[in-house]
Design a protein around this motif. Sequence first.
Motif, PDB file in Angstrom:
ATOM      1  N   GLU A  52       0.838  -1.200   0.000  1.00  0.00           N
ATOM      2  CA  GLU A  52       0.000   0.000   0.000  1.00  0.00           C
ATOM      3  C   GLU A  52       0.881   1.262   0.000  1.00  0.00           C
ATOM      4  O   GLU A  52       0.627   2.208  -0.737  1.00  0.00           O
ATOM      5  CB  GLU A  52      -0.933  -0.017   1.201  1.00  0.00           C
ATOM      6  N   LYS A  53       1.931   1.271   0.801  1.00  0.00           N
ATOM      7  CA  LYS A  53       2.844   2.417   0.848  1.00  0.00           C
ATOM      8  C   LYS A  53       3.574   2.591  -0.482  1.00  0.00           C
ATOM      9  O   LYS A  53       3.742   3.712  -0.972  1.00  0.00           O
ATOM     10  CB  LYS A  53       3.853   2.257   1.978  1.00  0.00           C
ATOM     11  N   ASP A  57       3.231   6.025  -2.535  1.00  0.00           N
ATOM     12  CA  ASP A  57       4.409   6.816  -2.892  1.00  0.00           C
ATOM     13  C   ASP A  57       4.518   7.010  -4.402  1.00  0.00           C
ATOM     14  O   ASP A  57       4.848   8.106  -4.872  1.00  0.00           O
ATOM     15  CB  ASP A  57       5.681   6.156  -2.367  1.00  0.00           C
TER      16      ASP A  57
END
Length: 120
Positions: A52-53, A57
């Motif tokens: 998810e990160k 990003d």
Amino acid sequence: MPDVQHMKATMRRYADLFNAGDHVAVADLYADDAVIEDPVGKRPVEGRAAIEKFYADSIAAGAKLVAHEVRGSYGNRSAMRFSADLPGLHIDGIEVMTFDDGGKVVRMEAFWGPDDFQAV
């Protein structure tokens, strides 16, 4: 094993969700213990939170994807020729996704290297 239409539709949906800026929905396409190697040879991104990160990003950096061709297989993998545009950079590559029996992505490998991107 998911059918070829499901795999191809998931890859197209992945690009659409990414371009819509929905990193949570993109991550929902993946199994909880999935792995991303983007590009292949770089340290893998492992697990739902990290995935998810990774997408949050990438989207925040201004990346946009184009799915040029999506191909299925007789197995549990599908491939897509893609291009990605970021501010000042254009990448051409291939992504291969491996699916589990429930139709979730368990592995995504992006094939691109130094001679596959250009400054724009």
